[in-house]
Design an enzyme around this catalytic site. Structure first.
Site, PDB file in Angstrom:
ATOM      1  N   HIS A   1      -0.878  -7.851   2.892  1.00 12.76           N
ATOM      2  CA  HIS A   1      -0.791  -8.696   4.150  1.00 12.76           C
ATOM      3  C   HIS A   1      -1.369  -8.088   5.268  1.00 12.76           C
ATOM      4  CE1 HIS A   1       1.336  -5.100   6.240  1.00 12.76           C
ATOM      5  NE2 HIS A   1       1.675  -4.718   4.981  1.00 12.76           N
TER       6      HIS A   1
ATOM      7  N   GLN B   1      -6.882  -0.700   5.222  1.00 13.46           N
ATOM      8  CA  GLN B   1      -7.496  -1.087   6.595  1.00 13.46           C
ATOM      9  C   GLN B   1      -9.023  -1.654   6.426  1.00 13.46           C
ATOM     10  OE1 GLN B   1      -6.254  -2.104   9.097  1.00 13.46           O
ATOM     11  NE2 GLN B   1      -4.141  -0.930   8.951  1.00 13.46           N
TER      12      GLN B   1
ATOM     13  N   ALA C   1       0.910  -1.263   0.075  1.00 14.82           N
ATOM     14  CA  ALA C   1      -0.126   0.091   0.068  1.00 14.82           C
ATOM     15  C   ALA C   1       0.897   1.298  -0.035  1.00 14.82           C
ATOM     16  CB  ALA C   1      -0.846  -0.051   1.180  1.00 14.82           C
ATOM     17  N   THR C   2       2.008   1.216   0.807  1.00 15.08           N
ATOM     18  CA  THR C   2       3.005   2.365   0.653  1.00 15.08           C
ATOM     19  C   THR C   2       3.342   2.773  -0.962  1.00 15.08           C
ATOM     20  OG1 THR C   2       4.041   1.733   2.636  1.00 15.08           O
ATOM     21  CG2 THR C   2       5.299   3.391   1.145  1.00 15.08           C
TER      22      THR C   2
ATOM     23  N   CYS D   1       4.036   2.033  11.512  1.00 15.92           N
ATOM     24  CA  CYS D   1       4.699   3.012  10.749  1.00 15.92           C
ATOM     25  C   CYS D   1       5.030   4.341  11.357  1.00 15.92           C
ATOM     26  CB  CYS D   1       4.161   3.102   9.340  1.00 15.92           C
ATOM     27  SG  CYS D   1       3.669   1.531   8.468  1.00 15.92           S
TER      28      CYS D   1
ATOM     29  N   THR E   1       9.605  -7.486 -14.134  1.00 13.91           N
ATOM     30  CA  THR E   1       8.796  -8.778 -14.525  1.00 13.91           C
ATOM     31  C   THR E   1       7.793  -9.146 -13.491  1.00 13.91           C
ATOM     32  OG1 THR E   1      10.974  -9.689 -15.127  1.00 13.91           O
ATOM     33  CG2 THR E   1       9.597 -11.418 -14.633  1.00 13.91           C
TER      34      THR E   1
ATOM     35  N   SER F   1      -3.265  -3.645   0.613  1.00 10.65           N
ATOM     36  CA  SER F   1      -1.934  -4.327   0.506  1.00 10.65           C
ATOM     37  C   SER F   1      -2.452  -5.917   0.958  1.00 10.65           C
ATOM     38  CB  SER F   1      -1.101  -3.839   1.940  1.00 10.65           C
ATOM     39  OG  SER F   1       0.183  -4.132   1.797  1.00 10.65           O
TER      40      SER F   1
HETATM   41  N1  PMP Z   1      -2.232   2.815   4.567  1.00 10.96           N
HETATM   42  C1  PMP Z   1      -2.502   2.183   5.892  1.00 10.96           C
HETATM   43  C2  PMP Z   1      -3.916   2.892   6.147  1.00 10.96           C
HETATM   44  C3  PMP Z   1      -2.043   1.196   6.419  1.00 10.96           C
HETATM   45  O1  PMP Z   1      -2.597   0.881   7.566  1.00 10.96           O
HETATM   46  C4  PMP Z   1      -0.789   0.680   5.977  1.00 10.96           C
HETATM   47  C5  PMP Z   1       0.103  -0.417   6.674  1.00 10.96           C
HETATM   48  N2  PMP Z   1       0.154  -0.122   8.073  1.00 10.96           N
HETATM   49  C6  PMP Z   1      -0.170   1.280   4.576  1.00 10.96           C
HETATM   50  C7  PMP Z   1      -0.902   2.056   4.107  1.00 10.96           C
HETATM   51  C8  PMP Z   1       0.961   0.832   4.174  1.00 10.96           C
HETATM   52  O2  PMP Z   1       0.960  -0.461   3.986  1.00 10.96           O
HETATM   53  P1  PMP Z   1       2.313  -1.496   3.392  1.00 10.96           P
HETATM   54  O3  PMP Z   1       2.806  -2.024   4.527  1.00 10.96           O
HETATM   55  O4  PMP Z   1       1.474  -2.530   2.480  1.00 10.96           O
HETATM   56  O5  PMP Z   1       2.987  -0.463   2.555  1.00 10.96           O
END
Ligand code: PMP
Length: 378
Positions: A198, A178, A69-70, A320, A234, A196
């Protein structure tokens, strides 16, 4: 062990890992190769992408794979900003976003973009009148998370999307990290969506940006065509198949998991509100998967480490941004600095058992009184 940090990340489920291993071993071709192995890999990539698109309600061509997601958030924000900078340099967001939204926004501000923050009401919900008021001729993007990662507060994404429909030159990006796999939000009127794997029992290292076909995007990574022209490299076929599978399983179990987590959350709230020094940062707009509380007589990290000694794992803020003292999200939610500087997050999963909730409550009680005694003893 009692793991209560599912919003930071989930374990990868067995079925997902098995398909990742099987594809790694059996589909060795590059989906962009012309030979039979490439064609087979391309077919599998197409099936996995179609499954994601069908679940979310978009077209396969609108799915862009990222590392998570980042990257998806960076791609959406910088990609739109660079592609539409001649149209305008104004972006609107909230005080309830993840650092992977504030990061690219801060970067763009250095390049001359202007960022405004929309105000929220007493419940932390975006004030639609203020949003309307902030939109200008040069506004190119509004970026708002569907669910805040620290409090679980969900925003009225459909209402915001309907409002923004009247401004076709302004795109709407929603960080759904989320909410995907936890609650369903129709995406028809949203221009860009990030998430994301995970966070819903998929692998770390794969996520998606869903982008409406009509929107241009300046890529972050330039090179040849991958699964799309927006992100070269790839195609990571095993990861692509794994996110598709994780999403399907999360979708199939969504209602059941929601009810289960709702029950756990209710139990936790009922018990935790009996403690005089606990403030429950939760309201009717929060999803049950995240429970934020402030324990006013102790520092969040002290409580986290005290629980850790009992093999219980919660988090301070989101993983984060856990270096910062005061939680911007909890401040926006509670409007009280003392509450925002004492908050911890307990995040739940439908795969947990009730006995884990009971174990947490038992150990929390011990830690709460020990830490209260430590403070009063000093
Ligand atoms: N957006 C939100 C709302 C998140 O909770 C997170 C993960 N903590 C992220 C973005 C970033 O996700 P990723 O770890 O997959 O980069």
């Amino acid at each position: 062990m009692v793991y209560l940090d599912y919003s930071a990340t989930t374990p990868c489920r067995k079925e997902v890992l098995e398909s990742l291993v099987a594809v790694t071993n059996e589909k060795i071709g590059n989906p962009n190769s012309l030979h039979r192995l490439g064609v087979e890999a391309k077919q599998l990539e197409g099936q996995a992408t179609k499954q994601i698109a069908d679940i979310l309600g978009c077209k396969s061509s609108e799915v862009i794979y990222t590392s998570g997601a980042t990257e998806a958030n960076n791609m959406a924000i910088k990609g739109v900003a660079f592609a539409y900078k001649n149209r305008g340099k104004h972006i609107i967001t909230t005080n309830l976003e993840h650092s992977s939204i504030y990061g690219p926004l801060g970067y763009l501000q250095k390049l001359g973009f202007t960022v405004d923050v929309v105000s929220t009401n007493a419940y932390g919900i975006v004030d639609l009148e203020d949003l309307k008021h902030l939109i200008r001729e040069d506004t190119i993007l509004v970026t708002i998370a569907s669910v805040n990662s620290e409090t679980g507060l969900s925003q009225p994404i459909l209402e915001i999307a309907n409002l923004l429909n009247a401004y076709p030159k302004c795109f709407f990006h929603v960080d759904m990290t989320q909410s995907v796999g936890k609650i369903r939000i129709p995406i028809d009127h949203i221009d860009l969506i990030s998430f994301s794997a995970h966070k819903f029992y998929g692998m770390k290292g794969i996520g998606c940006l869903i982008k409406k076909e009509s929107i241009s995007l300046e890529p972050l990574l330039h090179g040849g065509k991958s699964t799309t022209v927006y992100r070269s490299g790839t195609p990571a076929l095993p990861l692509i198949v794994s996110i598709s599978k994780a999403l399907r399983l999360a979708e199939e179990e969504l209602d059941c998991n929601y009810n289960c987590v709702q029950n756990y959350s209710n139990i936790l709230i009922e018990k935790l509100k009996e403690y005089p020094n606990v403030v429950i940062n939760h309201n009717a707009f929060c999803i049950p998967h995240i429970l934020n509380i402030s324990v006013m007589h102790t520092k969040p990290e002290t409580l986290l480490h005290a629980l850790e000694k009992h093999d219980i794992y919660i988090s301070t803020q989101s993983a984060c941004s856990s270096g910062t003292k005061i939680s911007r999200s909890v401040l926006e939610f509670s409007k009280e600095e003392a509450v925002a500087s004492h908050s911890v997050r307990i995040s739940l999963s439908g795969h947990m058992g009730i006995e884990e909730i009971q174990e947490f409550l038992q150990q929390f009680d011990i830690c709460y009184h020990e830490l209260e005694f430590d403070r009063n003893g000093r």
